[in-house]
Design a protein around this motif. Structure first.
Motif, PDB file in Angstrom:
ATOM      1  N   GLU A  49       0.856  -1.184   0.000  1.00 17.76           N
ATOM      2  CA  GLU A  49       0.000   0.000   0.000  1.00 17.76           C
ATOM      3  C   GLU A  49       0.893   1.235   0.000  1.00 17.76           C
ATOM      4  OE1 GLU A  49      -3.492   1.962   2.855  1.00 17.76           O
ATOM      5  OE2 GLU A  49      -2.539   0.059   3.401  1.00 17.76           O
ATOM      6  N   LEU A  54      -1.926   0.324  -5.046  1.00 15.23           N
ATOM      7  CA  LEU A  54      -2.149  -0.837  -4.194  1.00 15.23           C
ATOM      8  C   LEU A  54      -1.718  -2.055  -4.995  1.00 15.23           C
ATOM      9  CD1 LEU A  54      -3.278  -1.599  -1.384  1.00 15.23           C
ATOM     10  CD2 LEU A  54      -5.474  -2.048  -2.502  1.00 15.23           C
ATOM     11  N   PHE A  90     -10.126  -3.541   1.946  1.00 15.05           N
ATOM     12  CA  PHE A  90      -9.969  -3.489   0.497  1.00 15.05           C
ATOM     13  C   PHE A  90     -10.796  -4.568  -0.189  1.00 15.05           C
ATOM     14  CE2 PHE A  90      -5.657  -2.039   1.990  1.00 15.05           C
ATOM     15  CZ  PHE A  90      -5.842  -0.697   1.644  1.00 15.05           C
ATOM     16  N   ASP A  94      -9.876  -2.596  -5.925  1.00 12.18           N
ATOM     17  CA  ASP A  94      -8.974  -1.558  -5.414  1.00 12.18           C
ATOM     18  C   ASP A  94      -7.529  -1.798  -5.844  1.00 12.18           C
ATOM     19  OD1 ASP A  94     -11.037  -0.240  -3.978  1.00 12.18           O
ATOM     20  OD2 ASP A  94     -10.792  -1.631  -2.298  1.00 12.18           O
TER      21      ASP A  94
END
Length: 278
Positions: A49, A54, A90, A94
Motif C-alpha cells: 500500500e 495498491l 480493500f 482496489d
C-alpha cells in the motif's frame, strides 16, 4: 508505505518433489509429511500500500479449475484472498497493480476468474506485470513445465489488454521497489525487492519456498536448472546476510519472514517473525 501479508489458505505437494535429492529422513524434521507423503504449503501473498498504488504480489491458485484438478492439491484452510483483503478494508477492484513473480499455476491462477463462459481478470482495474523472457517461456512451455503453465491462467491476461512487461535492463517498478531475477526454478522469475522502514525486504517466491529449504543443496525437483538454482542461492544468500535483508516467504506453512546468518555449517536460519513485527 504499508506492507500487508495476505493469507489465502494452504495446499499440499509431494515432499520428495519439494526437496529433490534430500532424503525424507532429513527434510521431514522441518516439514512433516502425511501418510501420502504430502507436505502442507502456504499460499501467502504480499500487498503493498503506497500513495495511490495498491500492489499485490502473486495471486495464488484461484478457484476456476475443476474438482479433478484441485483433488491433486488438497486446498484447505479458512483464509482466502477476498477475506484477507476485506480485513484490511480493500476489495479486488482496489488493486492497481499485480506483480506476477512467475506464471506457474500456484502463483498466477488467481489472476483470472471464470464468469459464465468467459475468462476475465480478477482485478479489473489492475496493471499485470511480468517480463518478456518469462512470458515467452510460459506461453511456449517445455514438456517439463507444461503442466504448471496453464493457458487459461495466462493468455486471458494478455487478451484483456492489462499486461505489462518489466525490462531486466531497467527493473525499477517504483521508487521503493525493483525486480531481481532468478533463472534456476524457471526462466526469469522475478523477486520484488522492497525498501521499507530503512530495511530491505526480498520476496522469495520459489527461490526459497520455506525455512526448511535454506541449505544450498535443498533444491526442488520442480526446478528446471537445479545447478543454476544452487549458484543463485549461493550468491543471493551471501548478499542477504551481508545486507541484513528480510525474506518474505510465500510458501512456508508457519513463518512469514526470516533472516539468515553465517554459521559453521554454512548460511542458515537466524530469526523468524511476522511481517507486522518489522
Amino acid at each position: 508505505m504499508k506492507l500487508h501479508s495476505i493469507d489465502t489458505g494452504f495446499f499440499k505437494l509431494d515432499g520428495g518433489a519439494m526437496f529433490g535429492v534430500v532424503p525424507k529422513s532429513i527434510w521431514q524434521k522441518t516439514n512433516t509429511a502425511d501418510d501420502k507423503n504430502l507436505c502442507t504449503w502456504a499460499t501467502r501473498l504480499l500487498l503493498i500500500e503506497d500513495s495511490n498504488r495498491l500492489t499485490l504480489v502473486d495471486t495464488a491458485l484461484g478457484d476456476k479449475q475443476d474438482d479433478k484438478f484441485f483433488s491433486h492439491y488438497f486446498l484447505h484452510g479458512d483464509d482466502s484472498l477476498d477475506k484477507s483483503l476485506k480485513k484490511l478494508g480493500f476489495q479486488r477492484d482496489d488493486i492497481t497493480d499485480v506483480i506476477l513473480t512467475h506464471l506457474h499455476f500456484d502463483h498466477c491462477g488467481g489472476a483470472i476468474i471464470r464468469e459464465g463462459d468467459r475468462l476475465s481478470p480478477a482485478f479489473k482495474n489492475a496493471h499485470f506485470w511480468s517480463n518478456e523472457k518469462h512470458w515467452n517461456w510460459a506461453t511456449n512451455p517445455n514438456p517439463r513445465e507444461k503442466a504448471s503453465f496453464l493457458k487459461e491462467n495466462i493468455l486471458p491476461i494478455q487478451e484483456s489488454g492489462q499486461l505489462n512487461f518489466i525490462a531486466e535492463e531497467n527493473p525499477v517498478f517504483d521508487k521503493h521497489i525493483k525486480m531481481r531475477f532468478a533463472n534456476g526454478h524457471t526462466e526469469s522469475m522475478m523477486l520484488p525487492q522492497i525498501t521499507y522502514k530503512d530495511k530491505t525486504i526480498l520476496y522469495m517466491a520459489d527461490l526459497l519456498p520455506s525455512v526448511g529449504h535454506i541449505p544450498i543443496a535443498y533444491v526442488m525437483s520442480y526446478d528446471v536448472r537445479p545447478l543454476v538454482t544452487m549458484q543463485e542461492r549461493q550468491d543471493y544468500w551471501k548478499e542477504i546476510v551481508d545486507g541484513e535483508y528480510i525474506l518474505f516467504l510465500e510458501h512456508d506453512p508457519v513463518y512469514e519472514c526470516c533472516t539468515l546468518q553465517y554459521t559453521e555449517k554454512g548460511i542458515r536460519l537466524k530469526d523468524t517473525f511476522k511481517l507486522a513485527d518489522i
